[in-house]
Design a protein around this motif. Structure first.
Motif, mmCIF file in Angstrom:
data_model
loop_
_atom_site.group_PDB
_atom_site.id
_atom_site.type_symbol
_atom_site.label_atom_id
_atom_site.label_comp_id
_atom_site.label_asym_id
_atom_site.label_seq_id
_atom_site.Cartn_x
_atom_site.Cartn_y
_atom_site.Cartn_z
ATOM 1 N N TRP A 1 19.230 48.720 -0.115
ATOM 2 C CA TRP A 1 19.705 47.779 -1.129
ATOM 3 C C TRP A 1 19.351 46.337 -0.748
ATOM 4 O O TRP A 1 19.009 45.525 -1.615
ATOM 5 N N GLY A 2 19.419 46.007 0.531
ATOM 6 C CA GLY A 2 19.032 44.668 0.952
ATOM 7 C C GLY A 2 17.570 44.375 0.654
ATOM 8 O O GLY A 2 17.227 43.308 0.137
ATOM 9 N N PHE A 3 16.701 45.336 0.955
ATOM 10 C CA PHE A 3 15.277 45.165 0.657
ATOM 11 C C PHE A 3 15.041 45.118 -0.850
ATOM 12 O O PHE A 3 14.118 44.428 -1.318
ATOM 13 N N ALA A 4 15.856 45.844 -1.610
ATOM 14 C CA ALA A 4 15.740 45.811 -3.072
ATOM 15 C C ALA A 4 16.031 44.415 -3.595
ATOM 16 O O ALA A 4 15.310 43.888 -4.456
ATOM 17 N N VAL A 5 17.090 43.795 -3.066
ATOM 18 C CA VAL A 5 17.426 42.424 -3.457
ATOM 19 C C VAL A 5 16.295 41.468 -3.085
ATOM 20 O O VAL A 5 15.861 40.636 -3.893
ATOM 21 N N LEU A 6 15.797 41.593 -1.870
ATOM 22 C CA LEU A 6 14.734 40.710 -1.402
ATOM 23 C C LEU A 6 13.496 40.814 -2.286
ATOM 24 O O LEU A 6 12.931 39.802 -2.715
ATOM 25 N N THR A 7 13.073 42.036 -2.581
ATOM 26 C CA THR A 7 11.883 42.248 -3.406
ATOM 27 C C THR A 7 12.058 41.676 -4.799
ATOM 28 O O THR A 7 11.189 40.963 -5.316
ATOM 29 N N VAL A 21 14.194 39.391 -5.934
ATOM 30 C CA VAL A 21 14.362 37.941 -5.991
ATOM 31 C C VAL A 21 13.027 37.232 -5.782
ATOM 32 O O VAL A 21 12.680 36.300 -6.513
ATOM 33 N N TYR A 22 12.265 37.668 -4.794
ATOM 34 C CA TYR A 22 10.956 37.053 -4.580
ATOM 35 C C TYR A 22 10.039 37.254 -5.787
ATOM 36 O O TYR A 22 9.246 36.381 -6.136
ATOM 37 N N MET A 23 10.162 38.399 -6.434
ATOM 38 C CA MET A 23 9.281 38.721 -7.552
ATOM 39 C C MET A 23 9.544 37.843 -8.776
ATOM 40 O O MET A 23 8.609 37.428 -9.462
ATOM 41 N N THR A 24 10.811 37.562 -9.061
ATOM 42 C CA THR A 24 11.137 36.919 -10.338
ATOM 43 C C THR A 24 11.863 35.584 -10.189
ATOM 44 O O THR A 24 12.289 35.003 -11.184
ATOM 45 N N GLY A 25 11.987 35.094 -8.958
ATOM 46 C CA GLY A 25 12.696 33.837 -8.761
ATOM 47 C C GLY A 25 12.105 32.683 -9.536
ATOM 48 O O GLY A 25 12.830 31.855 -10.104
ATOM 49 N N SER A 26 10.798 32.602 -9.601
ATOM 50 C CA SER A 26 10.150 31.483 -10.295
ATOM 51 C C SER A 26 10.230 31.615 -11.806
ATOM 52 O O SER A 26 10.034 30.642 -12.533
ATOM 53 N N LEU A 27 10.527 32.814 -12.292
ATOM 54 C CA LEU A 27 10.560 33.051 -13.737
ATOM 55 C C LEU A 27 11.939 32.776 -14.319
ATOM 56 O O LEU A 27 12.078 32.063 -15.314
ATOM 57 N N SER A 28 12.975 33.339 -13.700
ATOM 58 C CA SER A 28 14.318 33.221 -14.262
ATOM 59 C C SER A 28 15.346 32.664 -13.291
ATOM 60 O O SER A 28 16.500 32.468 -13.665
ATOM 61 N N GLY A 29 14.935 32.436 -12.039
ATOM 62 C CA GLY A 29 15.901 32.093 -11.014
ATOM 63 C C GLY A 29 16.451 33.314 -10.317
ATOM 64 O O GLY A 29 17.167 33.197 -9.324
ATOM 65 N N ALA A 30 16.134 34.495 -10.846
ATOM 66 C CA ALA A 30 16.499 35.778 -10.234
ATOM 67 C C ALA A 30 17.979 35.872 -9.909
ATOM 68 O O ALA A 30 18.358 36.132 -8.776
ATOM 69 N N HIS A 31 18.814 35.680 -10.918
ATOM 70 C CA HIS A 31 20.239 35.924 -10.698
ATOM 71 C C HIS A 31 20.487 37.413 -10.469
ATOM 72 O O HIS A 31 21.174 37.795 -9.530
ATOM 73 N N LEU A 32 19.981 38.246 -11.367
ATOM 74 C CA LEU A 32 20.011 39.707 -11.263
ATOM 75 C C LEU A 32 21.426 40.278 -11.217
ATOM 76 O O LEU A 32 21.613 41.458 -10.915
ATOM 77 N N ASN A 33 22.413 39.455 -11.518
ATOM 78 C CA ASN A 33 23.801 39.831 -11.317
ATOM 79 C C ASN A 33 24.683 38.909 -12.159
ATOM 80 O O ASN A 33 24.684 37.684 -11.934
ATOM 81 N N PRO A 34 25.438 39.430 -13.113
ATOM 82 C CA PRO A 34 26.307 38.578 -13.923
ATOM 83 C C PRO A 34 27.299 37.759 -13.103
ATOM 84 O O PRO A 34 27.673 36.654 -13.506
#
Length: 263
Positions: free
Chosen positions: A47-53, A55-68
């Protein structure tokens, strides 16, 4: 960033989060998986690696909140709620897509697990033992691929555990330093937050399975209810409100602590 960027980024990022996070759970619990019985350490680091992947993938697009809960925390901190519904919609849809992809990737393993007589019982015994749900209940770990559940069902404890875990997560996000837009994690913050997720799983994941994310739990739970999985059992809707309400409360609490102590 535009609303469309936020929506697309959150769909992609949350789908990847659930694909890799739910995927490691499937790998550990399902029969005929090469990683079966790899244990809790594999799940928490997965799960930690899932978060890392994600966030790095979409941080520049949406800020990568990924979580309400993260979205709520940032909205309270900034006082800007304009795009919160867009974040929520992208996160829920992305979580559902990710869960469906886990089902596709592990289709054979789901079938092997849910039709194994050692797990669901011998079909010849079902007529003697009682209703179909008796056998289906033995397949409980399959629901855990999609959503969380408590080891001891105690409403106040389960809710408190989710609040505490999410408070740690969101406070970590808020204190790691956001990116230039102020709407998501910076590069170093993404790495640190991924490690925080591992730490939460190791330290606080035992009681409830640490949802710490309403979309991560609700979206895949909906998919579990809809998928044509044999002997899958129920989706435990009686518990489903806790991993939604608890993390949202934790996100709000983290924002309050941040405002008082760090702002």
């Amino acid at each position: 960033m535009s609303s469309s960027d936020i929506f697309i980024g959150e769909i992609i990022g949350t789908a990847v989060l659930i694909l890799l996070g739910g995927g490691v759970v499937a790998a550990v619990v399902l029969k005929r998986s090469k990683a079966q019985n790899a244990g809790w350490l594999a799940i928490t680091f997965g799960w930690g690696f899932a978060v890392l992947t994600a966030v790095y993938m979409t941080g520049s697009l949406s800020g990568a909140h990924l979580n309400p809960a993260v979205t709520v925390g940032i909205a309270i901190k900034d006082g800007d709620w304009k795009n919160v519904p867009v974040y929520f919609a992208g996160q829920l849809l992305g979580a559902m897509i990710g869960a469906a992809l886990v089902w596709i990737a592990y289709y054979g393993q789901f079938h092997a697990h849910l039709t194994d007589p050692e797990i669901v019982g011998d079909p010849a015994d079902k007529a003697i033992e009682g209703p179909h749900d008796e056998a289906a209940a033995k397949a409980g770990p399959v629901l855990g691929v999609f959503s969380t559940g408590p080891e001891i069902r105690n409403v106040w404890q389960n809710l408190a555990t989710e609040i505490i875990g999410t408070t740690v997560l969101v406070l970590a996000v808020l204190t790691q330093g956001l990116n230039d837009s102020g709407k998501g994690l910076g590069t170093l913050g993404a790495l640190i937050t991924a490690l925080v997720v591992v730490g939460i799983g190791l330290s606080l994941g035992g009681p409830t399975g640490y949802a710490i994310n309403p979309a991560r739990d609700l979206g895949p739970r909906i998919v579990h209810a809809l998928l044509p999985l044999p002997n899958k059992g129920g989706s435990d809707w009686g518990y489903a409100w806790i991993p939604v309400v608890g993390p949202l409360m934790g996100g709000a609490l983290a924002a309050g602590i941040y405002t008082i102590a760090f702002a």
